[in-house]
Enzyme design. Structure first.
Site, short mmCIF file in Angstrom:
data_model
loop_
_atom_site.label_atom_id
_atom_site.label_comp_id
_atom_site.label_asym_id
_atom_site.label_seq_id
_atom_site.Cartn_x
_atom_site.Cartn_y
_atom_site.Cartn_z
N CYS A 126 -7.26 -11.29 1.16
CA CYS A 126 -7.29 -10.77 2.51
C CYS A 126 -7.40 -11.90 3.52
O CYS A 126 -8.32 -12.72 3.46
CB CYS A 126 -8.44 -9.79 2.69
SG CYS A 126 -8.56 -9.12 4.35
N CYS A 141 -15.50 -8.73 6.11
CA CYS A 141 -15.37 -9.05 7.53
C CYS A 141 -15.88 -7.86 8.33
O CYS A 141 -16.13 -6.79 7.76
CB CYS A 141 -13.91 -9.37 7.88
SG CYS A 141 -12.85 -7.91 7.99
N LYS A 182 -6.01 6.88 12.17
CA LYS A 182 -6.44 7.39 10.87
C LYS A 182 -6.94 8.83 11.00
O LYS A 182 -7.68 9.14 11.94
CB LYS A 182 -7.53 6.51 10.27
CG LYS A 182 -7.08 5.08 10.00
CD LYS A 182 -8.19 4.24 9.38
CE LYS A 182 -7.72 2.82 9.09
NZ LYS A 182 -8.79 2.00 8.48
N LYS A 191 -3.80 1.15 15.07
CA LYS A 191 -3.79 2.03 13.91
C LYS A 191 -4.39 3.39 14.26
O LYS A 191 -5.21 3.52 15.18
CB LYS A 191 -4.56 1.38 12.76
CG LYS A 191 -6.05 1.26 13.02
CD LYS A 191 -6.81 0.63 11.85
CE LYS A 191 -6.60 -0.85 11.77
NZ LYS A 191 -7.48 -1.48 10.76
N ARG A 194 -1.74 6.62 9.60
CA ARG A 194 -1.74 6.09 8.24
C ARG A 194 -2.05 7.20 7.23
O ARG A 194 -2.05 8.38 7.57
CB ARG A 194 -2.75 4.95 8.13
CG ARG A 194 -2.40 3.79 9.07
CD ARG A 194 -3.24 2.57 8.80
NE ARG A 194 -2.85 1.44 9.62
CZ ARG A 194 -3.37 0.21 9.50
NH1 ARG A 194 -4.30 -0.03 8.59
NH2 ARG A 194 -2.95 -0.77 10.28
N CYS A 199 -13.63 -2.09 6.22
CA CYS A 199 -12.73 -1.24 5.45
C CYS A 199 -13.47 -0.35 4.46
O CYS A 199 -13.00 0.73 4.12
CB CYS A 199 -11.72 -2.11 4.70
SG CYS A 199 -10.56 -2.95 5.79
N ARG A 235 0.85 -1.19 0.00
CA ARG A 235 0.00 0.00 0.00
C ARG A 235 0.89 1.24 0.00
O ARG A 235 1.83 1.35 0.79
CB ARG A 235 -0.92 0.00 1.22
CG ARG A 235 -1.93 1.14 1.25
CD ARG A 235 -2.77 1.04 2.51
NE ARG A 235 -3.58 -0.17 2.51
CZ ARG A 235 -4.01 -0.77 3.62
NH1 ARG A 235 -3.69 -0.28 4.81
NH2 ARG A 235 -4.76 -1.85 3.55
N CYS A 293 -14.48 -3.67 -0.22
CA CYS A 293 -13.08 -3.98 0.09
C CYS A 293 -12.65 -5.17 -0.77
O CYS A 293 -13.44 -5.75 -1.50
CB CYS A 293 -12.93 -4.30 1.56
SG CYS A 293 -13.71 -5.86 2.05
#
Length: 1465
Positions: free
Chosen positions: A1298, A1337, A1073, A1071, A1006, A1341, A937, A1292
């Site tokens: 994934c 899931c 964001k 994470k 990120r 995302c 990414r 996603c």
């Protein structure tokens, strides 16, 4: 009184049947249908509409079980009736009437004559009415199949039977005396019955017919006879007809007319009784325009009947066609007299015609054969490559003009040969004209064109243009030469055609008969595309008596044939390259194309999966064999090539090393011996330790089955705690331990989780299958086994009572099965429930002591502390600032993966380790490791890049990735399918493009999102600069990224140490964001981010500051009630200058207060909820040194992209392209990757990636506008005329790469949208922006929790399919008061998608309004419903408060139509 035969037959069919089957015609609508609609007030039968092309013979047995009478209505169409013939014998004994509307011609009806019990023909409206009743009576009383053919165009009046009398008529018993009644009485003394040599035995079915006819006579008061005759008793000419009625004609006394009504069985005695003994000539007229043999059915019946007459009294018999008769009666009489005169003994074989045969009755053109829809993928690819040059020589389109033989390979090869011969003639004529031109006054311009055409490449695009110019020159100069005329006559040959013959793998069984051998041996420049449709999963199901030949190997043996193997669902680029090479090759080409499917109902996703498994396993290797090259063979399967290369490297490395350095040979051998000695010593030491351990306690084998790792953790915990008690414990997965080995074990503890619909996990399924098979055989396998089972599941996963047994089903089944096979249960099964306070640990703590007691170690005191589990925090602190052993792992060529700890660290470098889950099981079965690859990414703040950078990304995806790349919801590029050895070259190529991947993932800040609002480009520029600067300021400072990937070495002796002034050695707990939104568009979904900056403009439209939000996050752990999606909370307003300090302060607060013991509860949203919003805000203000100002007003009215062209205030243009789910790739009809590459080559502005996975071609100046528009149109990128639903959708990646995916997403969403779009069209919602977001899931995302509705089963994410209902609501509607439109979409496959849709039992509306509650209402009551499915009544005031919950603020989406779903109760 009715006037139409179609109407009366429709009425009788409707009134008499229990089940009515109406078959549509070729125009997709049955002419019976309007008449059925008029009868809706009567007692309705079960009406079944069958589409054209369906096999009704297969449907009738299923629907006729409980029906006393089945009636089928259809039109006389050859294909429909021919499909019915094979099915009729199996329907014997079924009360069935087939009413067939005939349009003039009986050719398609008569082949069914011998397949039915009765065949009745009606020529008039009255006959149609009465015979329809007769047919129904016959079928019901005799349980027979009756075919009733009637002339659909017949008109007239008839008195119809009362509808109330139809049923009693059909149910009335058969009268015994009726069966003995002879309708025709005693033979007339002057008929042919007196001339026969012996009596003709009559079919027993004639009496059945007569009995039904008498019953019908009693009802309608009109006689029903097997035939109708008129004429004088002394007639000499008899006309026996089948078709249009002649009985009403007035003919001279020497003529008699006999109209046949009953064709099966043949009424032989009735015909003999109707023929006067004075007849000398019989003319048989049948309304048959198309018949494959010389003699027609009725003619043959009469011929056989006359054989019973004495030879000297036998009349002459002639055959003729009964066509359309003249309208005037005297014209008909004249035509009959002429017909009788022509039926002379001198021309007995001539076919007579009475009337005029209709023009439409000539032989119909053959129907175009059906081509399965999946096969169009290859024809589209051919059309894409060759366009006007393409000729499919056996195209189904040729059948209509050339006949059914046009699709045969030998016919196609002949067409190719003829075309190539014409091409050769053209070439000879051009050469002849060129030779002549040198000796005559032929213009120099023409000479030059002729020479250029001869030198042009056969496949070149210039050949057609040169040909047009040559013809133009010839016409202008009027050259009088035979060669010039020849060239003009062959002008169509100037275009170099690419000839293709398409066939199936059926050709592989007989290479001679199929034409493959002939094509190869001919040496012609022809290309064969042979489709193999056998799925990999069905490869062993083929008929063992039929062996498929390897066409590719057969063709390669010839040496002059281009051979290739392709798979369009594996590599589209490889397909295009192969097709082009095959066309350029001078000679025959054989292309083997893989397209695995069983039926047209198979989805493209299923074909993709089958293709991937077949290609990667080596079952269908991709290769090219080009004899024109010095190295003819090229292996193109990357997976096979990698395995082959690994094998060759492994085999050749040692021998090459010894050959280059002979002195190393002895050392290598010595080293090998020492290694072996060391391994033996270690094994002996382990055996000794095991023996000592066995003296202390009994051995214990722990076998586990786990998909997500939860059961594995509990199994490892059990083994560790067993060893601490002196028990010799070993641990393995269930499938790695065979049943034979299990027989030898004494104490075994099984730990299993629950997968799917109560299924065992993947690494335990083989064990479960083996145990079930043994139990089925009644075996007793375990005489010494002592076992116990600990099962893990979620009691609320299936809320419906009928599904409750799925809870912990694998563990319960295993427990029972082991006992059944002879095992001894030493401890009751333990049940771990995700819904307990401590999750599965609650049940584990009860179960574990039972096991220690069974082993006799319950009294052992454990003084040594259990080892602390290694967590991400340990990995980070021990990583030396994110280095770990990544560099060493990249050099390890023995595996395609990295170490597990390094896999966590590479996320900080923008890299995720993945494997292809489509082929995981197949590789496991082959003993191979998973097909590991990596996702990369890019960090690209605000999603802005230059055209040069776009070209670099495009090139990287082709060289190092899988040929595609993804535009993500984080406004950046994502590459998939990068294998380990390509990791470093990929990162270096990204770095050369002035981009990087550092901090694109991991526990750091990120990629920063910035709204992509083209209309406010000046404000966007300010926000973009802020976002880019913020991204740079929050970057980690470690030099590990540059050392590992860019080969920048560390300072010798570690003289300089890395330091992270902001993140510290542990980095963040989770994470982080950040997003920047520009009202009124919330395309970045600002409330879904940890930190959000909502741009506030001043009166001049310039950026004055930001409203700051904190605590958003979409991630959820399945079945973990401590996790939930949360929208951000507004903290207040800050200036632009203070924005950097605000972001840093929030980040530091999270760093110091976040949950580092539980990663699933470590995001900022949980920190805020744990601290409390006010406390958290105060802590942030303390760190930043100033307080937030009150939030400024703002308004969001959309969160979707604005597609099409927009002109900004600076006069520049921006075009937003629709890129479905952000996947940039080339596919048939959509060469988006190529198109965007061509745009990037000429574009002078920038590209902007949107957070909705689309692309903006930005900052296009006026001078460049025409060029960009032309390129957009060329590659169909300018098409934004999609439904609002499709334009607003996103997904996603999910399967197959994934590792967290539990269901399909990107690959399935287009299929789901196709289904929902049809419903939207029906309800007028095509242009409404219905936001549909799909994730594989619960981590969300694609931010599905902010799409307006969450689609779940039983208040659980990602469950299996049930029936669902789609509901629409506009925001201005009050959800608690307005009714909503609902639509049933039925069942969807399990595990196919996050979004499930269908039919509930009543009207319900579910809406996410709080992190743990759903808003619910129906027509009767209102309630709040917990996510676990429990509901409770709530006062109206509580409802309003819930709707205004801080965690799901109102106004997030104001003008968007919500997609709401509900599940059945």
């Amino acid at each position: 009184m009715a006037t139409n035969a179609l109407g009366v037959v429709s009425r009788i069919s409707y009134l008499s049947s229990d089940v009515l089957v109406d078959v549509a015609g070729t125009n997709q609508r049955s002419a019976f249908t309007p008449h059925f609609d008029k009868l809706a007030g009567y007692r309705p039968p079960t009406l079944i509409n069958v589409p054209n092309g369906a096999d009704i013979g297969l449907r009738i047995p299923k629907i006729s079980k409980d029906a006393s009478l089945v009636v089928v209505t259809l039109h006389a169409e050859r294909d429909v009736l021919n499909r019915l013939i094979p099915s009729l014998p199996a329907l014997a004994g079924t009360p069935l009437v087939i009413n067939v509307a005939v349009h003039d011609d009986l050719s398609d009806i008569l082949p069914l004559r011998t397949a039915v019990d009765f065949l009745i023909h009606s020529a008039t409206v009255e006959q149609a009415h009465d015979n329809a009743l007769l047919a129904a009576r016959l079928a019901k009383t005799e349980r027979a199949i009756v075919l009733h053919a009637f002339q659909a165009k017949a008109h007239g009046t008839v008195e119809e039977v009362d509808e109330l009398k139809v049923r009693p008529f059909l149910d009335a018993p058969i009268k015994a005396e009726a069966k003995q009644h002879h309708a025709n009485g005693h033979p007339a003394p002057k008929t042919f019955q007196s001339l026969i040599s012996k009596p003709v035995e009559e079919d027993a079915r004639i009496q059945q017919y007569q009995a039904a006819a008498l019953a019908t006579l009693a009802l309608v008061r009109r006689p029903l006879l097997p035939l109708h005759h008129t004429g004088g008793p002394n007639a000499t000419v008899a006309i026996v007809s089948l078709g249009n009625s002649l009985a009403q004609l007035y003919l001279p006394d020497d003529y008699t007319v006999i109209e046949i009504s009953l064709l099966q069985p043949s009424p032989t005695n009735s015909i003999l009784a109707a023929l006067p003994s004075t007849v000398t000539r019989i003319i048989c007229l049948e309304q048959i325009y198309r018949w494959p043999t010389k003699w027609t059915p009725l003619y043959l019946d009469l011929l056989a009947l006359l054989q019973t007459v004495n030879p000297d009294q036998r009349p002459q018999l002639s055959s003729g066609i009964l066509a359309d008769l003249p309208k005037a009666s005297h014209d008909v009489q004249s035509a009959i007299k002429t017909l009788a005169e022509n039926a002379s003994p001198t021309t007995p074989r001539s076919r007579l015609v009475l009337g005029t045969i209709p023009s439409h009755a000539s032989e119909r053109p053959a129907k175009r054969p059906h081509v399965p829809k999946h096969e169009s993928a290859y024809t589209k690819a051919l059309d894409h490559v060759f366009a006007d040059r393409l000729e499919i020589s056996n195209s189904p389109e040729l059948v209509e003009t050339k006949g059914e033989a046009a699709t045969r390979p030998e016919y196609a090869l002949g067409r190719v040969e003829n075309h190539l011969a014409g091409r050769t003639q053209l070439k000879n004529a051009v050469e002849s004209l060129l030779r002549t031109s040198r000796k005559s006054d032929v213009p120099k311009s023409l000479q030059g064109l002729l020479e250029k055409w001869l030198q042009a490449k056969p496949s070149g695009a210039d050949s057609a243009k040169l040909g047009q110019d040559i013809i133009k020159e010839l016409q202008e100069h009027q050259i009088d030469h035979p060669a010039a005329k020849k060239v003009s006559s062959l002008s169509h040959q100037f275009l170099s055609t690419s000839h293709w013959i398409i066939g199936s793998d059926a050709w592989s069984y007989d290479l001679g008969s199929s034409g493959v051998h002939h094509a190869i041996a001919s040496g012609l420049d022809v290309n064969l595309l042979i489709l193999d449709t056998t799925p990999y999963s069905a490869r062993n199901a083929a008929d063992p008596d039929k062996r498929k030949k390897d066409i590719g190997l057969y063709a390669m043996n010839y040496g002059n044939v281009y051979v290739a193997s392709i798979a369009i669902y594996s590599s589209y680029g490889h397909v295009l390259r192969t097709l082009i090479e095959a066309d350029k090759f001078e000679g025959p080409s054989i292309i083997l194309a893989y397209l695995p499917y069983i039926s047209e109902n198979d989805s493209a996703l299923d074909i993709l999966k089958e293709t991937k498994v077949a290609v990667d396993s080596g079952y269908w290797p991709l290769y090219r064999w080009d004899p024109s090259k010095s190295e003819p063979f090229s292996l193109d399967s990357e997976a096979v090539k990698a395995d082959l290369q690994e094998f060759l490297d492994r085999q050749n490395h040692l021998s090459q090393l010894v050959a280059s350095e002979p002195k190393l040979a002895a050392e290598l051998v010595t080293s090998l011996g020492s290694k072996l000695t060391e391994a033996r010593s270690q094994k002996a030491s382990e055996a000794y330790d095991a023996m000592l351990g066995g003296l202390d306690g009994p051995p214990l084998l722990v076998l586990y089955a786990s998909d997500g790792g939860a059961a594995e953790k509990f199994a490892k915990r059990l083994a560790t705690r067993a060893k601490a008690r002196g028990v010799t414990a070993k641990i393995q997965t269930m499938d790695s331990f065979s049943i034979e080995e299990l027989k030898q074990e004494e104490h075994v503890a099984f730990v299993t989780s629950t997968a799917g619909q109560g299924e065992p996990p993947q690494n335990g399924r083989d064990t479960f299958k083996a145990l079930n098979a043994a139990a089925t055989r009644g075996e007793t396998l375990f005489s010494t086994l002592k076992y116990t089972v600990f099962a893990m599941g979620d009691s609320h996963y299936w809320p419906r009572p009928e599904d409750a047994h799925y809870y912990n089903k694998p563990g319960k089944d295993l427990d029972r099965r082991l006992e059944q096979l002879g095992g001894e249960r030493v401890a009751d099964i333990g049940l771990g429930d995700d819904q307990d306070a401590d999750g599965p640990m609650t049940g584990y703590k009860i179960w574990e002591p039972l096991l220690w007691k069974a082993l006799g170690v319950e009294g052992v005191e454990v003084t040594e502390a259990e080892p602390e589990p290694v967590t991400n925090e340990h990995i980070k602190i021990a990583s030396n600032h994110l280095r770990g052993t990544i560099a060493e792992g990249l050099k390890d060529t023995s595996t395609g993966a990295l170490a597990a700890s390094d896999g966590q660290l590479t996320k900080f470098h923008g890299i995720y380790e993945q494997d292809d889950r489509d082929i995981r099981d197949e590789r496991k079965a082959q003993g191979l490791e998973p097909a590991y690859s990596f996702m990369i990414r890019v960090r690209m703040a605000g999603g802005v890049c230059t055209p040069a950078q776009w070209l670099d990304m495009d090139r990287i995806s082709d060289i190092h990735g899988n040929g595609t790349f993804k535009l993500t919801t984080r406004q950046t590029f994502q590459f998939h399918g990068v294998i380990k050895k390509h990791l470093k070259p990929s990162i270096q190529a990204i770095n050369r493009a002035l981009l990087d991947t550092i901090a694109a993932c991991g526990d750091v800040n990120r990629n920063v999102l910035v709204a992509s609002l083209p209309s406010l480009s000046h404000l966007h520029e300010e926000c973009y600069r802020f976002g880019a600067s913020l991204s740079d300021k929050l970057l980690p400072k470690t030099s590990a990224y540059h050392e590992i990937w860019l080969d920048k070495k560390m300072v010798a002796g570690d003289a300089v140490k890395d330091i992270e002034p902001m993140y510290g050695a542990y980095y963040l707990p989770r994470k982080f964001k950040i997003a920047v939104a520009i009202p009124p568009n919330n395309d970045v979904d600002i409330f879904a981010n940890d930190v959000g900056f909502i741009a506030i403009a001043d009166q001049k439209g310039r950026l004055s500051g930001f409203n700051v939000t904190a605590g958003g996050g979409m991630g959820v752990t399945h079945s973990n009630k401590k996790t939930y999606p949360r929208t951000g909370s507004v903290l207040g307003f800050c200036s632009v200058e203070n924005g950097f300090k605000v972001a840093e302060s929030i980040l530091l607060t999270q760093r110091d207060n976040g949950n580092r013991t539980d990663r699933k509860n470590a995001r900022l949203k949980y920190t805020i909820d744990r601290m409390g919003l006010d406390v958290f805000k105060a802590e942030v203000e303390k760190r930043q040194g100033f307080s937030f100002q009150p939030a400024r007003p703002y308004q969001f009215d959309s969160n979707v992209d604005e597609f099409g062209w927009i002109k900004d205030a600076q006069g520049k243009y921006h075009f937003t392209c629709f890129i479905e789910n952000g996947r940039v790739q080339d596919e048939p009809g959509k060469d988006f990757k190529t198109g965007l590459r061509e745009i990037a080559k000429v574009h002078k502005g920038r590209f902007r990636l949107t957070a909705n996975q689309h692309l903006i071609v930005s900052e296009v100046p006026e001078s460049e506008l025409g060029t960009i528009k032309k390129l957009l149109a060329t590659y169909k990128l300018d098409n934004v005329q999609f439904s609002g639903l499709r334009l607003s959708s996103s997904a996603c990646v999910a399967f197959p790469t994934c590792g967290l995916a539990m269901a399909e997403s990107e690959r399935y969403l287009p299929v789901l949208i196709d289904k929902v779009e049809a419903i939207c069209e029906e309800h007028g919602l095509r242009n409404d922006s219905i936001v549909m977001r799909m994730t594989g899931c619960p981590n969300g995302c694609a931010r599905p929790y902010l799409a307006g509705g969450i689609c779940r089963q039983g208040a659980r994410f990602l469950s299996y399919a049930t029936r669902w209902r789609l509901l629409w609501s506009t925001p201005e509607q009050d959800l608690s008061r307005k009714r909503h439109r609902t639509t049933d979409l039925g069942n969807l496959e399990a595990n196919d998608q996050t979004i499930c849709i269908g039919t509930p039992g009543r009207r319900e509306i579910w809406r996410l309004c709080h992190s743990r509650w759903l808003y619910f209402c129906d027509d009767r009551r209102k309630a709040l419903v917990r996510r676990d499915g429990r509901r409770r009544g709530v006062p109206r005031s509580r409802l309003i408060g819930a709707n205004k919950s801080q965690r799901m603020p109102t106004g997030v989406m104001q003008d968007t139509v919500f997609v709401m779903v509900s599940y059945g109760t």
